[in-house]
Design a protein around this motif. Sequence first.
Motif, short mmCIF file in Angstrom:
data_model
loop_
_atom_site.label_atom_id
_atom_site.label_comp_id
_atom_site.label_asym_id
_atom_site.label_seq_id
_atom_site.Cartn_x
_atom_site.Cartn_y
_atom_site.Cartn_z
N GLU A 1 3.73 59.65 -102.96
CA GLU A 1 4.34 59.12 -101.85
C GLU A 1 5.27 60.12 -101.16
OE1 GLU A 1 4.90 54.66 -103.66
OE2 GLU A 1 6.74 56.11 -103.89
N ALA A 2 5.46 59.86 -99.67
CA ALA A 2 6.25 60.61 -98.96
C ALA A 2 6.89 59.89 -98.05
CB ALA A 2 5.23 61.84 -98.38
N ILE A 3 8.05 60.36 -97.14
CA ILE A 3 8.76 59.32 -96.48
C ILE A 3 8.44 59.92 -95.14
CG2 ILE A 3 10.50 58.92 -98.09
CD1 ILE A 3 12.39 60.88 -96.75
N GLN A 4 7.95 61.08 -94.65
CA GLN A 4 7.60 61.48 -93.33
C GLN A 4 6.12 61.64 -93.20
OE1 GLN A 4 10.10 65.38 -93.07
NE2 GLN A 4 11.38 64.16 -91.88
N MET A 5 5.76 61.47 -91.88
CA MET A 5 4.31 61.47 -91.52
C MET A 5 3.66 63.11 -91.69
SD MET A 5 2.01 59.61 -91.24
CE MET A 5 2.51 58.06 -91.05
N GLN A 6 4.63 63.86 -91.35
CA GLN A 6 4.09 65.27 -91.55
C GLN A 6 3.97 65.71 -93.26
OE1 GLN A 6 6.88 63.94 -90.03
NE2 GLN A 6 7.68 65.30 -88.70
N THR A 7 4.76 65.06 -93.80
CA THR A 7 4.43 65.43 -95.20
C THR A 7 3.27 64.81 -95.96
OG1 THR A 7 6.93 65.64 -95.76
CG2 THR A 7 5.76 65.29 -97.40
N ILE A 8 3.18 63.62 -95.17
CA ILE A 8 1.66 62.81 -95.88
C ILE A 8 0.66 63.83 -95.34
CG2 ILE A 8 0.25 60.87 -95.64
CD1 ILE A 8 2.91 59.28 -95.55
N VAL A 9 0.40 64.19 -94.35
CA VAL A 9 -0.49 65.06 -93.79
C VAL A 9 -0.59 66.34 -94.28
CG1 VAL A 9 -1.58 66.10 -91.77
CG2 VAL A 9 -0.65 63.69 -91.48
N SER A 10 0.48 66.94 -94.56
CA SER A 10 0.51 68.13 -95.40
C SER A 10 -0.09 68.03 -96.86
CB SER A 10 1.97 68.78 -95.57
OG SER A 10 2.20 69.16 -94.18
N LEU A 11 0.20 66.90 -97.40
CA LEU A 11 -0.29 66.70 -98.70
C LEU A 11 -1.96 66.32 -98.83
CD1 LEU A 11 2.56 64.30 -100.16
CD2 LEU A 11 1.93 66.69 -100.92
N VAL A 12 -2.37 65.84 -97.59
CA VAL A 12 -3.86 65.50 -97.40
C VAL A 12 -4.29 66.94 -97.38
CG1 VAL A 12 -5.48 64.68 -95.92
CG2 VAL A 12 -3.50 63.26 -96.50
N SER A 13 -3.73 67.73 -96.52
CA SER A 13 -4.32 69.13 -96.33
C SER A 13 -4.30 69.82 -97.51
CB SER A 13 -3.48 69.95 -95.48
OG SER A 13 -3.88 71.34 -95.21
N ALA A 14 -3.59 69.68 -98.54
CA ALA A 14 -3.35 70.30 -99.83
C ALA A 14 -4.36 69.76 -100.78
CB ALA A 14 -2.04 70.29 -100.31
N GLY A 15 -5.09 68.96 -100.42
CA GLY A 15 -6.28 68.28 -101.31
C GLY A 15 -5.56 67.13 -102.12
N MET A 16 -4.41 66.53 -102.03
CA MET A 16 -3.77 65.74 -102.75
C MET A 16 -4.22 64.29 -102.90
SD MET A 16 -1.61 68.04 -104.44
CE MET A 16 -0.87 66.66 -105.53
N GLY A 17 -5.03 64.06 -101.66
CA GLY A 17 -5.70 62.63 -101.52
C GLY A 17 -5.90 62.48 -100.14
N VAL A 18 -6.17 61.08 -99.68
CA VAL A 18 -6.40 60.70 -98.25
C VAL A 18 -5.35 59.80 -98.13
CG1 VAL A 18 -8.81 60.70 -98.80
CG2 VAL A 18 -7.73 58.58 -99.08
N ALA A 19 -5.44 59.42 -96.64
CA ALA A 19 -4.05 58.56 -96.00
C ALA A 19 -4.51 57.84 -94.88
CB ALA A 19 -3.19 59.56 -95.49
N LEU A 20 -4.24 56.68 -94.57
CA LEU A 20 -4.57 56.03 -93.44
C LEU A 20 -3.22 56.06 -92.48
CD1 LEU A 20 -5.83 52.65 -94.88
CD2 LEU A 20 -7.24 54.65 -94.18
N VAL A 21 -3.67 56.67 -91.04
CA VAL A 21 -2.44 56.91 -90.41
C VAL A 21 -2.67 56.32 -88.99
CG1 VAL A 21 -1.94 58.98 -91.78
CG2 VAL A 21 -3.43 59.35 -89.77
#
Length: 322
Positions: free
Chosen positions: A240-260
Amino acid sequence: MDQRNPPVELRLLRYFVTVAEEMHFGRAAARLAMTQPPLSQAIRALEDALGVALFARTKRSVELTPVGADLLPEVRRLLADADALRPLAQSLARGEAGVLSLAFVSTADYGLLPSLLRDFGARYPGVRLQLTEATSDVQIEELVAGRIDAGLVIPPLPPRHAAALSYLPIAREPLVAALPADLATQLGQGAEEWADTPVSLQELAPAPLVVFPRRLAPGFYDIIMGCYGAAGLTPRIGQEAIQMQTIVSLVSAGMGVALVPQSLRNLRRTGVVYRPLSVEGPFVETGLVWRAAEVSPVLAGFIDIVRAHGATVPATWFALKS
């Protein structure tokens, strides 16, 4: 007010500047459309009020004292500031000057916000903007407390504040999938940053989901969960993350997928690809919220800019279910 030290009238300061420029009471009186004796009395009254001599007078000449000479540029500055008050007040009344304190959700930063600020700045260049990035729940609390003028939020909004606030929808855009490039390759999607080939939630379901915490973004969270639920799926929350930039960065790190929101394609991260969903929708809405009883001229101008962008959904309130 201290009656022993009454404020100096601007009229007397203007008289002082005119006499200093003419160095002659007669000519100064003529410029001021008055006779010389009242002008001389006014200058003496000014000197008495300030407690200093401004002019050295003889029968044949008038000269500034050292104090008068040093004071002259300051008086000119004061008079210039006073003369600017009326046009400034008129500009403030028209919303052409002042300060607008605006908060925004991180999703707005990649599509909606730049265009709004560009249009507002072009129409109202004299307005100073104070921008703050915050989640919708924080914005509402700041707005109710009077610490910001308006906010770009994602509904739904708490019903306890509905009566005191106004809401105007601005944009409605579909969600897309943000997934690691290696996962996209495994799914046969390729590693292009953006392609029109849709991906299904069934294909994404095995991967952990990176998402906003529900307590901070209930509307956005529920849209995503509703999308999975409609497909008969229960996502596995990875991070879980509170900023969209962080969510996308976590996706970049291979931590999962996101719906944006689709506009997040403008947020480029190495190792992240964006794909449309195979299902129609879901959509996420962004709108402007402000205190209904407090619309300043500056805020009214910003609301006009927002309206010009055109809302694609009815201007209604969305309340949280209890």
